[in-house]
Every structure is written in C-alpha cells, then in structure tokens.
Design a protein around this motif. Structure first.
Motif, short mmCIF file in Angstrom:
data_model
loop_
_atom_site.label_atom_id
_atom_site.label_comp_id
_atom_site.label_asym_id
_atom_site.label_seq_id
_atom_site.Cartn_x
_atom_site.Cartn_y
_atom_site.Cartn_z
N GLN A 172 0.84 -1.21 0.00
CA GLN A 172 0.00 0.00 0.00
C GLN A 172 0.87 1.26 0.00
O GLN A 172 1.84 1.36 0.75
N GLY A 173 0.52 2.19 -0.88
CA GLY A 173 1.24 3.45 -0.97
C GLY A 173 2.57 3.38 -1.70
O GLY A 173 3.31 4.36 -1.73
N SER A 174 2.87 2.24 -2.34
CA SER A 174 4.16 2.05 -3.01
C SER A 174 4.15 2.52 -4.46
O SER A 174 5.20 2.58 -5.09
N GLY A 175 2.96 2.80 -5.00
CA GLY A 175 2.89 3.20 -6.41
C GLY A 175 2.66 2.04 -7.37
O GLY A 175 2.66 2.23 -8.58
N VAL A 176 2.49 0.83 -6.84
CA VAL A 176 2.23 -0.32 -7.70
C VAL A 176 0.80 -0.82 -7.47
O VAL A 176 0.19 -0.58 -6.42
N GLU A 177 0.30 -1.52 -8.47
CA GLU A 177 -1.03 -2.14 -8.38
C GLU A 177 -0.89 -3.58 -7.90
O GLU A 177 0.16 -4.21 -8.09
N VAL A 178 -1.94 -4.10 -7.28
CA VAL A 178 -1.92 -5.48 -6.79
C VAL A 178 -3.09 -6.24 -7.39
O VAL A 178 -4.23 -5.76 -7.38
N ALA A 179 -2.79 -7.43 -7.93
CA ALA A 179 -3.82 -8.34 -8.42
C ALA A 179 -3.90 -9.52 -7.47
O ALA A 179 -2.91 -10.23 -7.27
N MET A 180 -5.06 -9.71 -6.86
CA MET A 180 -5.27 -10.86 -5.99
C MET A 180 -5.65 -12.05 -6.86
O MET A 180 -6.71 -12.08 -7.47
N THR A 181 -4.75 -13.03 -6.94
CA THR A 181 -4.92 -14.16 -7.84
C THR A 181 -5.14 -15.45 -7.06
O THR A 181 -4.93 -15.52 -5.86
N SER A 182 -5.51 -16.49 -7.78
CA SER A 182 -5.83 -17.77 -7.16
C SER A 182 -4.60 -18.37 -6.47
O SER A 182 -3.48 -18.28 -6.99
N PRO A 183 -4.80 -19.02 -5.33
CA PRO A 183 -3.68 -19.71 -4.67
C PRO A 183 -3.32 -21.03 -5.33
O PRO A 183 -2.36 -21.70 -4.92
N ASP A 184 -4.08 -21.42 -6.35
CA ASP A 184 -3.92 -22.75 -6.94
C ASP A 184 -3.06 -22.78 -8.18
O ASP A 184 -2.92 -23.83 -8.82
N HIS A 185 -2.47 -21.66 -8.59
CA HIS A 185 -1.67 -21.64 -9.82
C HIS A 185 -0.42 -22.50 -9.67
O HIS A 185 0.26 -22.48 -8.64
N ALA A 186 -0.10 -23.23 -10.74
CA ALA A 186 1.06 -24.12 -10.74
C ALA A 186 2.36 -23.37 -10.99
O ALA A 186 3.43 -23.86 -10.64
N SER A 187 2.28 -22.21 -11.62
CA SER A 187 3.51 -21.48 -11.97
C SER A 187 3.26 -19.98 -11.92
O SER A 187 2.12 -19.51 -11.91
N GLY A 188 4.36 -19.23 -11.93
CA GLY A 188 4.26 -17.78 -11.98
C GLY A 188 3.63 -17.30 -13.26
O GLY A 188 2.92 -16.28 -13.27
N SER A 189 3.85 -18.02 -14.36
CA SER A 189 3.25 -17.63 -15.64
C SER A 189 1.73 -17.71 -15.58
O SER A 189 1.02 -16.83 -16.09
N ASP A 190 1.22 -18.77 -14.95
CA ASP A 190 -0.23 -18.90 -14.79
C ASP A 190 -0.78 -17.73 -13.95
O ASP A 190 -1.83 -17.17 -14.25
N ARG A 191 -0.04 -17.37 -12.91
CA ARG A 191 -0.47 -16.27 -12.05
C ARG A 191 -0.51 -14.95 -12.84
O ARG A 191 -1.42 -14.14 -12.68
N LEU A 192 0.48 -14.76 -13.72
CA LEU A 192 0.53 -13.52 -14.49
C LEU A 192 -0.55 -13.48 -15.56
O LEU A 192 -1.02 -12.39 -15.91
N ALA A 193 -0.93 -14.62 -16.09
CA ALA A 193 -2.02 -14.64 -17.06
C ALA A 193 -3.32 -14.17 -16.41
O ALA A 193 -4.10 -13.41 -17.01
#
Length: 262
Positions: A68-89
C-alpha cells in the motif's frame, strides 16, 4: 537517444508474481531487506526501469497490505496456480491488458534486478516481433557450463532461441574431448537469465498450452514455447543480474550487499 532508452516509459508494463508459501524461504515476499519487504525492493526496481505500470500478482492479502502506498497495483490471484506464468495470465485479465501489451515478468525474489536489463528484455520483445523474449549472458568458465542448475541456450543468427538446456550446449567436440576443465578458445556459450517479456495475448495462450515432452525432461517451462513452434527472442543482458533470494543465506547476502551500497 541512447540505445538503452529505446524501450522507455509507456512501452511496457511489469508484472511480479509473489507467492507467499515459498518452500525454501516461507513468506519470502515479506522477508525484510534493509527494513522493507523483499517484494517492495523488486517493485521499486521495476518502477526505476520506466514501466508504464507495475503490478504484483499475489495470493495473500498480507503482501497486498505491504505494498500500500508504493505506487504499484496489486492483483489478488488464485492460490492454486502451478507457476508464476499462470499467475501472471490471471493478472493480465484482472488488469485488463489488451493482447498487444508488452508484459515483463520480473521474478519477485530479485531485489537487485538492473533497470537496464528490465528495459532490454522489453526492447527485445518490441524490436523482434516475437511473442516472447528473454535475456542471456556469456559463460566465462567451464564450471558454469557444466552446472545443470545454470541453464544454457543457443541462438539462431536472427537472435531467436533454438534451444534451452541444463546440458553444456553447444558441445565443442574436439575441445571437450581433450579437457572439460576450461572453455575452448573457439566458440561462445550463453547462460539464460530468467526474466521474460510477452505480449499479453501470448501470455494467455502460453498458459493454455499443454506441457511438452522437452519441458518435462529438462524441467524448463520455456521449452513448451519452442516445442509448440513459437519464437523466443534472446538479447544479451547489458549488465549483470545478481543472484536472487531463495534461502536464508541468500537473504543475508542480499542484506550485506544492500549495506555495501548505502
């Protein structure tokens, strides 16, 4: 205008996958480095690189709170992703990026990722016309070449990746027949640096591709792309990428490095 500025502000976004439950360093994104959470250091590097937007894709509200307050956005994603690529999709969908948006995938454990390297991988994507890009650096010693934890690659004449491997490629037939203790004078070897850029549309496509046989043999996710017939542009990193933080010892080393820069 300098070469390094060709991919400037407005040309790309950065997305940082940040999973709380890291096996070797639990709660890694929130581990303190110089008094600030590790993931915040990574986000600051992305902002320094001139990204139009910086997003952190996470599965834990504690990480969101720390940003919070850092200047970046946050996407709350599923805890079930197998990889970082899936999380970024999933992050790409939450952020509403169009298919042509250039997305740099910056790992959440690289607090010293150089800004020029982040720009370089974005530029490789934009200049090549490939749907995906990454970076490499020359190998200078035989120990690295023969280390299966150091991923090597070979490129085509146009700079596209031909193959990634944990094996020492290309194999210098005559040189290594006589000695494997030093690199032959003829030839160049490249080590892969794990930063990627994608068009957002291809990022979505990539995560829908089934794992390929080569990927499963080498345990290298990027081989899925090549085995499916897609291009990966490879540029040389303009400066060194310090090692990331995976263990408590790495964190202590990073703290010492940070103090040395102060």
């Amino acid at each position: 205008m300098s070469d390094d500025s060709q991919a400037g502000a407005g040309d790309f976004v950065v997305a940082i996958p940040a999973r709380y439950a890291a096996s070797r360093l639990p709660g890694k994104p929130l581990r303190l480095l110089g008094g600030d959470p590790l993931v915040l250091h990574v986000a600051r590097r992305a902002l320094q690189a001139g990204a139009r937007q910086v997003w952190v894709a996470t599965d834990d509200p504690r990480i969101a709170h720390a940003l919070q307050g850092s200047g970046v956005e946050v996407a709350m994603t599923s805890p079930d992703h197998a990889s970082g690529s899936d999380r970024l999709a999933e992050c790409a969908d939450i952020a509403g990026w169009g298919d042509d948006v250039a997305v740099v995938n910056l790992q959440g454990d690289e607090p010293f990722a150089p800004a020029d390297g982040i720009r370089a991988v974005a530029r490789a994507l934009l200049d090549s016309g490939a749907p995906m890009a990454t970076l490499a650096t020359p190998v200078s010693d035989a120990q690295t070449l023969f280390d299966p934890n150091a991923v090597k690659l070979v490129r085509a004449a146009n700079g596209d990746a031909l193959y990634f491997s944990r094996a020492p490629i290309p194999w210098h037939r005559d040189g290594f027949a006589s000695s494997r203790e030093q690199l032959p004078s003829a030839g160049q070897w490249l080590r892969h640096i794990g930063i990627y850029a994608y068009r957002a549309g291809f990022l979505r496509c990539f995560t829908r591709l089934p794992p390929g046989q080569l990927e499963q043999v080498e345990s290298l996710e990027q081989l899925r792309v090549l085995e499916a017939g897609h291009r990966i542009a490879v540029a040389l990193a303009p400066s060194a990428f310090p090692a990331g933080v995976d263990t408590p010892e790495d964190l202590a080393r990073a703290e010492a490095q940070l103090l040395g820069q102060a």
